[in-house]
Design a protein around this motif. Structure first.
Motif, PDB file in Angstrom:
ATOM      1  N   ALA A  85       7.254 -31.494  29.053  1.00  0.00           N
ATOM      2  CA  ALA A  85       7.168 -31.474  30.460  1.00  0.00           C
ATOM      3  C   ALA A  85       8.449 -30.589  31.106  1.00  0.00           C
ATOM      4  O   ALA A  85       8.010 -29.859  31.905  1.00  0.00           O
ATOM      5  CB  ALA A  85       7.521 -33.192  30.815  1.00  0.00           C
ATOM      6  N   LYS A  86       9.385 -30.462  30.197  1.00  0.00           N
ATOM      7  CA  LYS A  86      10.590 -29.621  30.714  1.00  0.00           C
ATOM      8  C   LYS A  86      10.207 -28.152  30.592  1.00  0.00           C
ATOM      9  O   LYS A  86      10.393 -27.155  31.238  1.00  0.00           O
ATOM     10  CB  LYS A  86      11.823 -29.878  30.121  1.00  0.00           C
ATOM     11  CG  LYS A  86      12.517 -31.070  30.290  1.00  0.00           C
ATOM     12  CD  LYS A  86      13.701 -31.471  29.491  1.00  0.00           C
ATOM     13  CE  LYS A  86      14.398 -32.803  29.920  1.00  0.00           C
ATOM     14  NZ  LYS A  86      15.771 -32.938  29.112  1.00  0.00           N
ATOM     15  N   TRP A  87       9.469 -28.043  29.316  1.00  0.00           N
ATOM     16  CA  TRP A  87       9.076 -26.404  29.125  1.00  0.00           C
ATOM     17  C   TRP A  87       7.959 -26.108  30.320  1.00  0.00           C
ATOM     18  O   TRP A  87       8.014 -24.984  30.817  1.00  0.00           O
ATOM     19  CB  TRP A  87       8.299 -26.403  27.885  1.00  0.00           C
ATOM     20  CG  TRP A  87       7.785 -25.183  27.238  1.00  0.00           C
ATOM     21  CD1 TRP A  87       8.684 -24.304  26.409  1.00  0.00           C
ATOM     22  CD2 TRP A  87       6.548 -24.144  27.782  1.00  0.00           C
ATOM     23  NE1 TRP A  87       8.152 -22.899  26.288  1.00  0.00           N
ATOM     24  CE2 TRP A  87       6.794 -23.094  26.972  1.00  0.00           C
ATOM     25  CE3 TRP A  87       5.575 -24.292  28.538  1.00  0.00           C
ATOM     26  CZ2 TRP A  87       5.937 -22.111  26.956  1.00  0.00           C
ATOM     27  CZ3 TRP A  87       4.661 -23.379  28.726  1.00  0.00           C
ATOM     28  CH2 TRP A  87       4.887 -22.128  28.099  1.00  0.00           C
ATOM     29  N   SER A  88       7.189 -26.953  30.710  1.00  0.00           N
ATOM     30  CA  SER A  88       6.012 -26.704  31.661  1.00  0.00           C
ATOM     31  C   SER A  88       6.770 -26.541  32.995  1.00  0.00           C
ATOM     32  O   SER A  88       6.378 -25.679  33.853  1.00  0.00           O
ATOM     33  CB  SER A  88       5.149 -27.806  31.800  1.00  0.00           C
ATOM     34  OG  SER A  88       4.323 -27.935  30.533  1.00  0.00           O
ATOM     35  N   LEU A  89       7.794 -27.411  33.372  1.00  0.00           N
ATOM     36  CA  LEU A  89       8.499 -26.999  34.530  1.00  0.00           C
ATOM     37  C   LEU A  89       9.329 -25.564  34.735  1.00  0.00           C
ATOM     38  O   LEU A  89       9.228 -25.091  35.868  1.00  0.00           O
ATOM     39  CB  LEU A  89       9.646 -28.111  34.845  1.00  0.00           C
ATOM     40  CG  LEU A  89       9.313 -29.501  35.221  1.00  0.00           C
ATOM     41  CD1 LEU A  89      10.320 -30.520  35.133  1.00  0.00           C
ATOM     42  CD2 LEU A  89       8.547 -29.606  36.796  1.00  0.00           C
ATOM     43  N   LEU A  90       9.873 -25.159  33.722  1.00  0.00           N
ATOM     44  CA  LEU A  90      10.320 -23.889  33.653  1.00  0.00           C
ATOM     45  C   LEU A  90       9.210 -22.976  33.572  1.00  0.00           C
ATOM     46  O   LEU A  90       9.740 -21.654  34.147  1.00  0.00           O
ATOM     47  CB  LEU A  90      11.092 -23.772  32.206  1.00  0.00           C
ATOM     48  CG  LEU A  90      12.707 -24.115  31.830  1.00  0.00           C
ATOM     49  CD1 LEU A  90      12.837 -24.292  30.666  1.00  0.00           C
ATOM     50  CD2 LEU A  90      13.393 -23.504  33.029  1.00  0.00           C
ATOM     51  N   TYR A  91       7.954 -23.234  33.005  1.00  0.00           N
ATOM     52  CA  TYR A  91       7.123 -22.368  33.267  1.00  0.00           C
ATOM     53  C   TYR A  91       6.689 -21.719  34.555  1.00  0.00           C
ATOM     54  O   TYR A  91       6.588 -20.777  35.259  1.00  0.00           O
ATOM     55  CB  TYR A  91       5.703 -22.716  32.345  1.00  0.00           C
ATOM     56  CG  TYR A  91       4.772 -21.692  32.524  1.00  0.00           C
ATOM     57  CD1 TYR A  91       4.510 -20.486  31.788  1.00  0.00           C
ATOM     58  CD2 TYR A  91       3.766 -21.918  33.720  1.00  0.00           C
ATOM     59  CE1 TYR A  91       3.177 -19.749  31.846  1.00  0.00           C
ATOM     60  CE2 TYR A  91       2.649 -21.239  33.888  1.00  0.00           C
ATOM     61  CZ  TYR A  91       2.540 -19.937  32.975  1.00  0.00           C
ATOM     62  OH  TYR A  91       1.230 -19.168  33.309  1.00  0.00           O
ATOM     63  N   ASN A  92       6.407 -22.945  35.313  1.00  0.00           N
ATOM     64  CA  ASN A  92       5.944 -23.083  36.613  1.00  0.00           C
ATOM     65  C   ASN A  92       7.258 -22.167  37.677  1.00  0.00           C
ATOM     66  O   ASN A  92       6.665 -21.449  38.596  1.00  0.00           O
ATOM     67  CB  ASN A  92       5.609 -24.300  37.269  1.00  0.00           C
ATOM     68  CG  ASN A  92       4.619 -25.145  36.775  1.00  0.00           C
ATOM     69  OD1 ASN A  92       3.627 -24.205  36.247  1.00  0.00           O
ATOM     70  ND2 ASN A  92       4.408 -26.121  36.649  1.00  0.00           N
ATOM     71  N   TYR A  93       8.320 -22.691  37.265  1.00  0.00           N
ATOM     72  CA  TYR A  93       9.548 -22.007  38.044  1.00  0.00           C
ATOM     73  C   TYR A  93       9.466 -20.269  37.922  1.00  0.00           C
ATOM     74  O   TYR A  93       9.796 -19.581  38.865  1.00  0.00           O
ATOM     75  CB  TYR A  93      10.991 -22.746  37.679  1.00  0.00           C
ATOM     76  CG  TYR A  93      12.126 -22.133  38.472  1.00  0.00           C
ATOM     77  CD1 TYR A  93      12.263 -22.763  39.619  1.00  0.00           C
ATOM     78  CD2 TYR A  93      12.953 -21.141  37.891  1.00  0.00           C
ATOM     79  CE1 TYR A  93      13.458 -22.552  40.432  1.00  0.00           C
ATOM     80  CE2 TYR A  93      13.847 -20.886  38.933  1.00  0.00           C
ATOM     81  CZ  TYR A  93      14.265 -21.297  40.051  1.00  0.00           C
ATOM     82  OH  TYR A  93      15.377 -21.100  40.841  1.00  0.00           O
ATOM     83  N   GLN A  94       9.288 -20.104  36.606  1.00  0.00           N
ATOM     84  CA  GLN A  94       9.331 -18.645  36.254  1.00  0.00           C
ATOM     85  C   GLN A  94       8.373 -18.052  36.981  1.00  0.00           C
ATOM     86  O   GLN A  94       8.299 -16.919  37.561  1.00  0.00           O
ATOM     87  CB  GLN A  94       9.252 -18.242  34.717  1.00  0.00           C
ATOM     88  CG  GLN A  94       8.950 -16.936  34.383  1.00  0.00           C
ATOM     89  CD  GLN A  94      10.100 -15.903  34.810  1.00  0.00           C
ATOM     90  OE1 GLN A  94      11.169 -16.458  34.956  1.00  0.00           O
ATOM     91  NE2 GLN A  94       9.732 -14.849  35.028  1.00  0.00           N
TER      92      GLN A  94
END
Length: 318
Positions: A85-94
């Motif tokens: 979930a945290k990885w996906s949030l970082l992906y979306n933010y990037q």
């Protein structure tokens, strides 16, 4: 069923993990703390905040998160985990805004190990980014007679004048050779414009080299770049596009392969020397043709006319 970006990255990690097991190599991220337990560090230097090439980031500082990633930094943990979930949030933010916070990393032997920001590195590697901002501490080992150690101290001399950490050679003396081809002295500090031009040219070449599947060779991209500069000249390649470099690489691929085998190409201009090369060796009586390869490839130009009677011959004798 919707396939998430994390699932795609996870599959890349799983493939890398299985491939590592198949070849008997460590399947997770290398851990710097474990590496340093066998090394002697003489000093540490803060390099401040800098752009770190993602290709030079190879591992993590501690073993806390090492098993969460395959050796290519792609994630391994389940898609339903908090980590995912945290990885996906970082992906979306990037994708939407771009990751701005610098990671914290250590440089050892011109490879970088992440202390804070492993997931950020994973996301940017997945997206194919070139570099990431990071606060870096350099760990300098004790000098030894080992080749890798000598290469590193040659790199430090090059890095001191160029500020470049992308270039990494596999042969001693290559950094000085590159500087000479560029028309620079070993202690001549580059200005900011020169650093940008070089980094851009090398970055384009690196992409062209990978387009040509150069990773299959036992050469670093820097080794191949040195051959490329020797043949085409540094000033000329600075103006080449990535596609032009790729096309030019195809023309000299045999020279790149020669460099892979550690050969040298000699230009023979003395007719007597050329005759000497053409004489059959006594070994040819015992060893079939093609089985004995010379350590040095030699070539000779043979002209039908003299420089006095042919402008073409004259031009090639200059």
């Amino acid at each position: 069923m919707l396939i998430t970006h994390y699932a795609v990255a996870q599959r890349q990690g799983q493939r890398q993990y299985q491939d590592a097991l198949l070849h008997g190599t460590y399947p997770y991220l290398p851990v710097l703390d474990q590496i340093l337990s066998y090394s002697e560090i003489t000093s540490s230097v803060s390099l401040g905040t800098m752009d770190i090439p993602l290709s030079r980031i190879v591992g993590t500082k501690t073993e806390d998160r090492a098993n969460a990633f395959a050796s290519n930094f792609m994630p391994l943990l389940p898609e339903q985990s908090e980590f995912a979930a945290k990885w996906s949030l970082l992906y979306n933010y990037q994708v939407k805004e771009g990751i701005q916070d610098p990671i914290v990393a250590f440089e050892y032997m011109n490879q970088f190990y992440v202390q804070e920001g492993n997931k950020r590195v994973s996301v940017l590697k997945f997206l194919g980014a070139y570099s990431i901002r990071g606060q870096v501490t350099r760990l300098i080992p004790k000098r030894t007679e080992e080749k890798e150690n000598k290469l590193y101290f040659e790199f430090l001399d090059f890095n001191r004048v160029s500020g470049n950490c992308e270039v990494w050679f596999s042969r001693l003396g290559s950094y000085r050779r590159l500087l000479k081809l560029m028309g620079k002295g070993p202690d001549e500090v580059w200005d900011e414009e020169e650093r940008l031009f070089f980094r851009s040219a090398f970055g384009r070449f690196e992409k062209a080299f990978h387009m040509a599947h150069g990773e299959r060779l036992e050469l670093t991209p820097s080794d191949a770049f040195l051959v490329y500069v020797e043949i085409y000249g540094y000033r000329q390649i600075c103006g080449q596009t990535e596609k032009e470099m790729y096309a030019a690489l195809q023309k000299i691929w045999s020279e790149i392969r020669l460099a892979e085998r550690g050969r040298q190409v000699e230009l023979v201009t003395d007719p007597e020397a050329a005759k000497e090369l053409s004489r059959p060796s006594i070994l040819n009586w015992f060893i079939p043709a093609g089985l004995l390869e010379p350590d040095t490839l030699k070539a000779a130009f043979i002209s039908t006319k003299t420089p006095e009677t042919s402008s073409w011959t004259y031009a090639h004798e200059l």
